[in-house]
Write a protein that holds these residues in place. Sequence first.
Motif, PDB file in Angstrom:
ATOM      1  N   ASN A  12      10.238   7.191  -2.729  1.00 27.98           N
ATOM      2  CA  ASN A  12       9.484   5.953  -2.494  1.00 27.98           C
ATOM      3  C   ASN A  12       8.081   6.037  -3.093  1.00 27.98           C
ATOM      4  O   ASN A  12       7.552   5.047  -3.583  1.00 27.98           O
ATOM      5  CB  ASN A  12       9.438   5.604  -1.009  1.00 27.98           C
ATOM      6  CG  ASN A  12       8.770   6.668  -0.173  1.00 27.98           C
ATOM      7  OD1 ASN A  12       8.631   7.815  -0.592  1.00 27.98           O
ATOM      8  ND2 ASN A  12       8.381   6.301   1.022  1.00 27.98           N
ATOM      9  N   LEU A  15       8.364   5.582  -6.849  1.00 27.21           N
ATOM     10  CA  LEU A  15       8.528   4.163  -7.149  1.00 27.21           C
ATOM     11  C   LEU A  15       7.186   3.440  -7.145  1.00 27.21           C
ATOM     12  O   LEU A  15       6.906   2.626  -8.031  1.00 27.21           O
ATOM     13  CB  LEU A  15       9.484   3.531  -6.137  1.00 27.21           C
ATOM     14  CG  LEU A  15       9.921   2.112  -6.377  1.00 27.21           C
ATOM     15  CD1 LEU A  15      10.638   1.986  -7.713  1.00 27.21           C
ATOM     16  CD2 LEU A  15      10.828   1.653  -5.260  1.00 27.21           C
ATOM     17  N   GLU A  78       7.698  -3.156  -7.597  1.00 29.74           N
ATOM     18  CA  GLU A  78       8.327  -2.107  -6.781  1.00 29.74           C
ATOM     19  C   GLU A  78       9.583  -2.637  -6.081  1.00 29.74           C
ATOM     20  O   GLU A  78      10.625  -1.973  -6.068  1.00 29.74           O
ATOM     21  CB  GLU A  78       7.313  -1.607  -5.761  1.00 29.74           C
ATOM     22  CG  GLU A  78       7.768  -0.475  -4.911  1.00 29.74           C
ATOM     23  CD  GLU A  78       6.693  -0.062  -3.922  1.00 29.74           C
ATOM     24  OE1 GLU A  78       7.060   0.490  -2.876  1.00 29.74           O
ATOM     25  OE2 GLU A  78       5.494  -0.295  -4.179  1.00 29.74           O
ATOM     26  N   THR A  79       9.485  -3.840  -5.529  1.00 26.79           N
ATOM     27  CA  THR A  79      10.626  -4.442  -4.848  1.00 26.79           C
ATOM     28  C   THR A  79      11.768  -4.703  -5.821  1.00 26.79           C
ATOM     29  O   THR A  79      12.930  -4.426  -5.527  1.00 26.79           O
ATOM     30  CB  THR A  79      10.204  -5.764  -4.171  1.00 26.79           C
ATOM     31  OG1 THR A  79       9.149  -5.489  -3.263  1.00 26.79           O
ATOM     32  CG2 THR A  79      11.369  -6.401  -3.445  1.00 26.79           C
ATOM     33  N   SER A  82      13.427  -1.446  -6.812  1.00 27.00           N
ATOM     34  CA  SER A  82      14.203  -0.852  -5.718  1.00 27.00           C
ATOM     35  C   SER A  82      15.507  -1.601  -5.458  1.00 27.00           C
ATOM     36  O   SER A  82      16.429  -1.040  -4.883  1.00 27.00           O
ATOM     37  CB  SER A  82      13.372  -0.791  -4.439  1.00 27.00           C
ATOM     38  OG  SER A  82      13.103  -2.093  -3.966  1.00 27.00           O
TER      39      SER A  82
END
Length: 99
Positions: A12, A15, A78-79, A82
């Motif tokens: 995470n 990312l 980032e979203t 992911s």
Amino acid sequence: MNSSNIQDLPKNEQLKVVSAQFVSLLLSEVFNEMEKGIYKSNLVPDQFGESWYRQWLMDIYAQDAAGQNFGQLVKLVETQISKNPYKELPDRTENFSTK
């Protein structure tokens, strides 16, 4: 953060770092294109290394902007990253195998 120690971070955090770097690169390109639109006379020619320094300065401005003012854009990137359904790139070579 340099790219050599990114692999030591949890996924995470990796990312987040990569998303911020992407936004920083994007902003650097925008800043460079904006600067190209500024009229420059030939009255005072550029000194040695001035263009390199200007590029470096735009990169620093972009890093600061990505870290402070564009946090929402970093979160959006980032979203989106992911949500990638692939944990690694798919093997596309099987479509090209000869029978």
